[in-house]
Design an enzyme around this catalytic site. Structure first.
Site, short mmCIF file in Angstrom:
data_model
loop_
_atom_site.label_atom_id
_atom_site.label_comp_id
_atom_site.label_asym_id
_atom_site.label_seq_id
_atom_site.Cartn_x
_atom_site.Cartn_y
_atom_site.Cartn_z
N PHE A 244 0.78 -1.24 0.02
CA PHE A 244 0.03 0.25 -0.15
C PHE A 244 0.87 1.26 0.07
O PHE A 244 0.36 2.35 0.48
CB PHE A 244 -0.69 0.02 1.12
N ILE A 470 2.60 -7.21 -5.59
CA ILE A 470 2.18 -6.91 -4.04
C ILE A 470 0.82 -7.42 -3.53
O ILE A 470 -0.06 -7.01 -3.14
CB ILE A 470 2.35 -5.31 -3.61
N THR A 472 -1.13 -7.79 -6.28
CA THR A 472 -2.17 -7.24 -7.41
C THR A 472 -2.33 -8.15 -8.60
O THR A 472 -3.11 -7.82 -9.46
CB THR A 472 -1.45 -5.72 -7.85
N GLY A 513 1.72 0.41 -11.90
CA GLY A 513 2.40 -0.89 -12.25
C GLY A 513 2.03 -1.80 -13.43
O GLY A 513 2.68 -2.26 -14.46
N PRO A 621 -10.03 -8.86 -16.00
CA PRO A 621 -11.15 -8.41 -15.20
C PRO A 621 -11.16 -8.67 -13.70
O PRO A 621 -11.75 -8.32 -12.78
CB PRO A 621 -12.42 -8.64 -16.00
N LYS A 622 -10.87 -10.23 -13.54
CA LYS A 622 -11.04 -10.88 -12.27
C LYS A 622 -9.99 -10.32 -11.23
O LYS A 622 -10.32 -9.91 -10.19
CB LYS A 622 -10.72 -12.45 -12.50
N GLY A 693 -6.04 0.12 -9.25
CA GLY A 693 -6.10 -0.55 -7.96
C GLY A 693 -6.35 0.59 -6.84
O GLY A 693 -6.87 0.12 -6.02
N GLU A 694 -6.10 2.05 -7.06
CA GLU A 694 -6.44 2.91 -6.12
C GLU A 694 -7.64 3.67 -6.63
O GLU A 694 -8.02 4.48 -5.86
CB GLU A 694 -5.20 4.05 -6.14
#
Length: 734
Positions: A244, A470, A472, A513, A621-622, A693-694
């Site tokens: 994070f 991480i 992801t 990333g 997508p998963k 992700g954010e």
């Protein structure tokens, strides 16, 4: 590979593997407990000893004496290294504080010694025998006390106070105004895996098996900090149990493990205890944010100002909470500014979506408050003030911007038309029911990223890059990229990550990333395609790669045949031109939440959540959905639970463990829906993707706050929204 023109049709557009909801290829390792995390690399090097850090018992002052004799004489102890034994060691990248060495204490739990012993228990016991005498200094620990007079600061190239038009004049003339202040608290990353490192020296060469998101950055910082050549440092970090942003930079575990290993002449493994992680390392700084909005009676914003104050150690940076306000909504007259107070608390630095996450927690409440003043639906108010250009630089367009589509589709799917605008109008027995909305926004960042690919005679492609995973899904999307580009199945791709001997990637952080690292692998694979075609005597431009074969004209050859005389190895990188300067690249979301608030106790329960995201091509997508629902969960924590409590007398975070720093658990989280708009962005990269992700976090906290207001009629502007902040103002339950 240079990327300086918009991406046209390329092998990725086949979408045979890319864009499919693919299971994680590292899943079996993680579910069986065999993924090699840093502290568990028992086979990495023989004869490992154990290290334990001694942290400072004060937040500000000087060490006058350290007595480590009892510790050195304790059973099993191999070495003790104290901060007084070393010159000051300063972090290289984003340096703001002494990492170790010297008598000055800058924050609580700053490392002051490491004890190395044969067993963990012996090291911990001996660490408790180290006696440290201090001369306590006067520290500053209260942001609210310092914020009003804290100096203004710029971020990167931005001026200290950014102005467009005449905000003061436009705000004074606006017929409808809002002027409100919001606060967000200090927060912890609270990742499951601690900061952990195994360090081993072989002569003057150092290897660190560590938990770190940015391998190249940290390799350079280790070399600089220890004063050794960069080529003498190797980092290995194939699996990371959460970061994070907390593991972006060099931390004390890596340096002290290295120093302990040198002193003990043995490999040393070290993990920070949970309390030390929170006070020794980094956190998201608290903010105090003032937002002023002026609008016409029809709802068009004519003036917008966002000022934020945060704190940090000397030479630190602010929490850039005004960043999104520069870009999210139209308005001719604008002002953004940041104040930075000098605090003697632990370092403030990147935590998931730094800037936008806390900034939207304020801005998106203000947008709802303004919509209410105007008598407008909050979704329509946001749509009315959409912009397709950078409001501060109107000549600069967004490469893609579908915020309006996110909001409209989200409202339709969530049943927003059933929302009752008047607060505290919907009840189910003792429960007050409300809905809330917020816009999500996060910039898309482009960074050079490289990879090496190998082709063997069996047609297996191996990827090597120092990119990290991480949690992801990096292993999987890189494999998908190579499989799509080379025309092979995932079973023919091997991915190796996190080793500093591999080519330098973008690394994991800042939502950059996935897009950049896959683009780097794509570049290397395109170079491999060219090399393979030439080896087979084909015209590279006329060669097709599919089903494990290379075809040109009437000829068809197995891919592996190109390497029958030896492995083919190529390396390339994605390097960006000026497209990101010509266009504003951002990602957008619409967040919708329904809550129930207990009319007697004030307890809040989140009942439904929806995120509609526009983030370029979704590579998997998963995995992307998993990232978004994890971010949404983090948003629930920020809205309702998470707060590092500051002891303003002694300068430390009191609740420095997972028992008292509360984060959401499964029972707190309802079913979460995620919708990805069908979008590609050819300006972003050959992958036509962006980060996501954010984005799933940005805006969620405000959507929850707005839903609580709609349920109760009580507006809380200070996060987290705990029951004590509205209990005495709740409407009566009859």
């Amino acid at each position: 590979m240079k990327f300086d023109t918009p991406a046209g049709t390329n092998p990725i557009d086949q979408l045979k593997v890319i864009g499919k909801p693919t299971d994680r290829i590292d899943g079996p390792l993680k579910t069986t407990g065999t993924a090699p995390y840093a502290y568990e690399r028992h086979d990495a090097v023989a004869n490992q000893a154990y290290g334990y850090i001694v942290g400072s018992a004060i937040a500000k002052g000087r060490i006058t004496r350290i007595n480590a004799e009892q510790a050195r004489a304790a059973p099993g102890v191999l070495a003790v290294v104290t901060t007084l034994d070393m010159p000051k060691l300063t972090k290289g990248n984003f340096a703001i504080a002494s990492l170790f060495g010297g008598p000055e204490v800058q924050h609580y739990h700053q490392a002051v010694a490491i004890v190395v012993a044969e067993t963990f228990e012996q090291a911990r016991t001996a660490a408790n025998l180290v006696r440290v005498d201090y001369a306590r200094g006067k520290g500053n620990f209260d942001l609210a006390a310092l914020a009003p007079t804290a100096p203004y600061t710029g971020d990167d190239d931005a001026p200290k106070i950014s102005r467009v038009g005449n905000f003061e004049g436009a705000f004074a003339a606006a017929p409808v105004k809002l002027d409100a202040t919001y606060t967000t608290p200090d927060e912890s990353h609270a990742m499951m895996e601690p900061f952990a490192t195994i360090a081993a020296w072989e002569g003057d060469k150092l290897t660190l098996w560590t938990s770190n998101q940015m391998i190249a950055w940290t390799k350079g910082d280790v070399a600089k900090t220890l004063g050794i050549p960069k080529e003498n440092v190797r980092l290995d970090s194939p699996f990371i149990g959460g970061g994070f942003g907390g593991k972006l930079f060099l931390r004390a575990d890596a340096i002290l493990a290295a120093l302990g290993a040198k002193a003990a002449k043995r490999p040393v493994k070290l993990a920070m205890p949970r309390p030390m992680m929170i006070n020794n390392a980094t956190h998201r700084p608290a903010t105090i944010q003032r937002i002023r909005l002026g609008a016409t009676r029809e709802g068009r914003i004519t003036a917008i100002a966002h000022e934020s104050a945060s704190g940090n150690l000397p030479d630190g940076k602010p929490e850039t909470a005004v960043q999104q306000t520069k870009l999210l909504y139209a308005g001719e007259n604008r002002l953004t500014a940041m104040r930075l107070a000098e605090l003697d608390l632990p370092e403030g630095n990147a935590m998931r979506a730094p800037g936008e996450a806390p900034g939207l927690m304020a801005l998106e409440i203000a947008m709802d408050e303004m919509a209410e003043k105007l008598g407008m639906d909050p979704v329509q108010f946001r749509i009315l003030n959409d912009t397709q250009v950078d409001p501060e630089k109107p000549e600069r367009k967004f490469s893609q911007r579908q915020l309006v589509e996110c909001l409209r589709l989200g409202a339709e799917r969530f049943g927003w038309d059933r929302r009752v605008a008047k607060p505290a109008s919907v009840r189910e027995g003792r429960w007050l029911i409300g809905m809330g909305v917020a816009a999500g926004f996060r910039n898309n960042l482009l960074m050079k990223s490289a990879a090496r690919v190998r082709l063997d005679g069996k047609g297996v492609v191996t990827i090597e890059t120092d990119m990290t995973d991480i949690g992801t899904g990096t292993y999987t999307i890189l494999a998908q990229t190579a499989a799509e580009t080379m025309g092979i199945g995932l079973d023919k791709v091997v991915v190796k990550l996190g080793d500093s001997d591999f080519p330098v990637s973008a690394g994991s952080g800042g939502q950059w990333g996935a897009n950049n690292s896959t683009a780097g692998v794509y570049a290397a694979c395109m170079k491999l395609r060219e090399t393979v075609a030439q080896r087979l005597g084909f015209d590279p431009a006329a060669s097709a790669f599919a089903d494990g074969k290379v075809r040109s004209g009437k000829r068809s050859v197995a891919l592996g045949d190109a390497a029958r005389d030896g492995e083919i190895v190529v390396e390339d990188s994605i390097e960006y031109g000026t497209l990101d300067k010509q266009y504003q690249q951002s990602t957008f979301a619409g967040h919708f939440v329904e809550v129930a608030v207990d009319g007697f106790t004030g307890e809040t329960r989140v009942r439904r959540m929806l995120a509609v995201c526009a983030a370029g091509r979704i590579l998997n997508p998963k995995a992307a959905r998993s990232q978004v629902i994890g971010a949404m969960t983090m948003g629930v924590g920020a809205a309702l639970m998470e707060e590092l409590a500051v002891d303003k007398r002694f300068g430390f975070f009191v609740n420095h463990d997972l028992a008292s720093y509360e984060v959401p658990v499964h029972a707190d989280i309802p079913h979460q829906d995620v919708i990805f708009l069908d979008e590609v962005d050819p300006i972003s990269s050959p992958m036509k993707a962006k980060g996501v992700g954010e984005l799933g976090l940005c805006g969620v906290g405000a959507a929850i706050a707005n839903a609580i207001y709609n349920a109760t009629g009580v507006r809380v502007r200070d996060y987290p929204i705990t029951l004590d902040k509205h209990l005495d103002r709740l409407p009566e339950i009859v």
